[in-house]
Design an enzyme around this catalytic site. Structure first.
Site, PDB file in Angstrom:
ATOM      1  N   SER A  62      35.058  37.691  36.773  1.00 44.14           N
ATOM      2  CA  SER A  62      36.108  38.461  36.929  1.00 44.14           C
ATOM      3  C   SER A  62      37.053  38.135  35.583  1.00 44.14           C
ATOM      4  CB  SER A  62      36.888  38.181  38.316  1.00 44.14           C
ATOM      5  OG  SER A  62      36.128  38.388  39.231  1.00 44.14           O
ATOM      6  N   ALA A 156      35.890  43.137  38.878  1.00 43.43           N
ATOM      7  CA  ALA A 156      36.478  42.055  38.817  1.00 43.43           C
ATOM      8  C   ALA A 156      37.483  41.799  40.139  1.00 43.43           C
ATOM      9  CB  ALA A 156      37.595  42.176  37.582  1.00 43.43           C
ATOM     10  N   LYS A 157      37.249  40.468  40.597  1.00 42.34           N
ATOM     11  CA  LYS A 157      38.203  40.270  41.976  1.00 42.34           C
ATOM     12  C   LYS A 157      39.573  39.806  41.297  1.00 42.34           C
ATOM     13  CE  LYS A 157      37.675  37.921  46.380  1.00 42.34           C
ATOM     14  NZ  LYS A 157      38.043  38.879  47.414  1.00 42.34           N
ATOM     15  N   ALA A 158      40.267  40.800  40.941  1.00 38.76           N
ATOM     16  CA  ALA A 158      41.629  40.247  40.140  1.00 38.76           C
ATOM     17  C   ALA A 158      42.819  40.625  40.977  1.00 38.76           C
ATOM     18  CB  ALA A 158      41.686  41.276  38.750  1.00 38.76           C
ATOM     19  N   TYR A 162      44.666  44.219  44.298  1.00 39.67           N
ATOM     20  CA  TYR A 162      44.999  43.943  45.686  1.00 39.67           C
ATOM     21  C   TYR A 162      46.309  44.711  45.989  1.00 39.67           C
ATOM     22  CZ  TYR A 162      41.119  41.579  46.552  1.00 39.67           C
ATOM     23  OH  TYR A 162      39.581  41.291  46.486  1.00 39.67           O
TER      24      TYR A 162
END
Ligand code: PPE
Length: 304
Positions: A62, A156-158, A162
């Site tokens: 990420s 990407a877990k950015a 969210y």
């Protein structure tokens, strides 16, 4: 308040009340964080972290997408996660490592801001409620789409991603549903606000592929392996919205959500309420995470 005692910050375990950042940190203004959610399960051999290596690897991936160098090795972060779990004497719970652009100057360009890393861990039960795991949840198809390809990268877990999740979740909640399922920019099914999704149709499992604006979930990967071991065919392909209304079974997967069955979509009941495949996967999954499956040794990291 989150019930945790020690939080790992840039190499040191500090008390909960001291784990603070400056309000002018880059991340607060521009969403520049990369994080993971990891579960710690209680097993007969003590607490065990589920797929630690894969989660840490994805954290680094990420950051890489955003040209961000985390100033530790993957091995150091794995060890720091174990240390954080032990410092909090946890038997089971949730672990949240996060790398973020910290305090130096303000402006979109992050390069001069430090890359700080924090790891927290706390006791935590079922995400959508214990009942959800048995009874299933009611979901709606969100009016919000997931970001189109080549806008905000879904792999990407950015932190910034969210905001999309919050729109989906807030809308669902406001309309009286437990969760929302978003479509991608083409109108195919993408994912929930914090979960991947599987449709079961004629004993076959179908899940959106990597280009459907969904996260490459580690629980999703686990479910694919478990389903194949049970002899089910699994395909990754584009899913049209209406398949959600006519499928036999539907479930969401995620570290927090685990394997959560879906009871209805837009108030249309899913299938005939028979959950043979979902239940079989749930059984394998909970055996796996609690150390009772042949794959447990490969996927669990014992903390003691
Ligand atoms: N999609 C999204 C958008 C997502 O956030 C998650 C995890 C998944 C899919 C499933 O990924 P995996 O956990 O690797 O199977 N969501 C994390 C954060 C949820 C939250 O509320 O915070 C999680 O489940 O920990």
């Amino acid at each position: 308040m989150i019930n945790t005692q020690k939080i790992w910050m840039n190499g040191k375990l500090v008390a909960h009340d001291e784990a603070n950042i400056h309000v002018l940190s880059h991340v607060v203004h521009y969403g520049s964080s990369f994080f993971e959610g990891i579960r710690l399960y209680k097993t007969e051999k003590g607490p065990a972290i589920f797929r630690l290596k894969e989660h840490v690897k994805r954290l680094f991936q990420s950051a890489k997408i955003y040209r961000t160098d985390i100033p530790y090795t993957e091995e150091q972060i794995e060890q720091a996660i174990i240390d954080t779990v032990n410092a909090n004497n946890l038997e089971q719970g949730y672990i949240r490592p996060i790398a973020y652009r910290g305090y130096f100057e303000l402006g979109v360009n992050p390069v001069n801001c430090p890359v700080d890393v924090a790891i927290a861990a706390w006791a935590w039960g079922a995400y959508l409620g214990e009942e959800a795991l048995n009874k299933g949840i009611r979901v709606q198809v969100s009016s919000w789409r997931r970001p189109a390809l080549n806008t905000l990268p879904s792999l990407a877990k950015a932190g910034g991603n969210y905001l999309s999740s919050q729109l989906i979740r807030l809308e669902a909640q406001n309309n009286g549903y437990e969760e929302g399922i978003a479509l991608d920019y083409l109108g195919n099914v993408s994912e929930g606000s914090g979960e991947n999704l599987f449709v079961v149709m004629d004993n076959k499992l179908i899940t959106p592929g990597l280009a459907s604006s969904a996260l490459a979930g580690i629980t999703k990967d686990t479910v694919i392996k478990l389903a194949q071991k049970l002899g089910y065919e699994v395909v990754e392909q584009a899913i049209p919205r209406e398949l959600l209304y006519i499928c036999d079974e539907l479930f969401l997967t995620g570290t927090a959500a685990e394997i959560t069955p879906v009871y209805s979509v837009d108030n249309i009941p899913v299938g005939k309420g028979n959950r043979t495949v979902t239940k079989a996967i749930q059984k394998e999954f909970f055996d796996l995470v609690t150390g009772k499956h042949e794959l447990s040794a490969q996927y669990l990291t014992y903390t003691k």
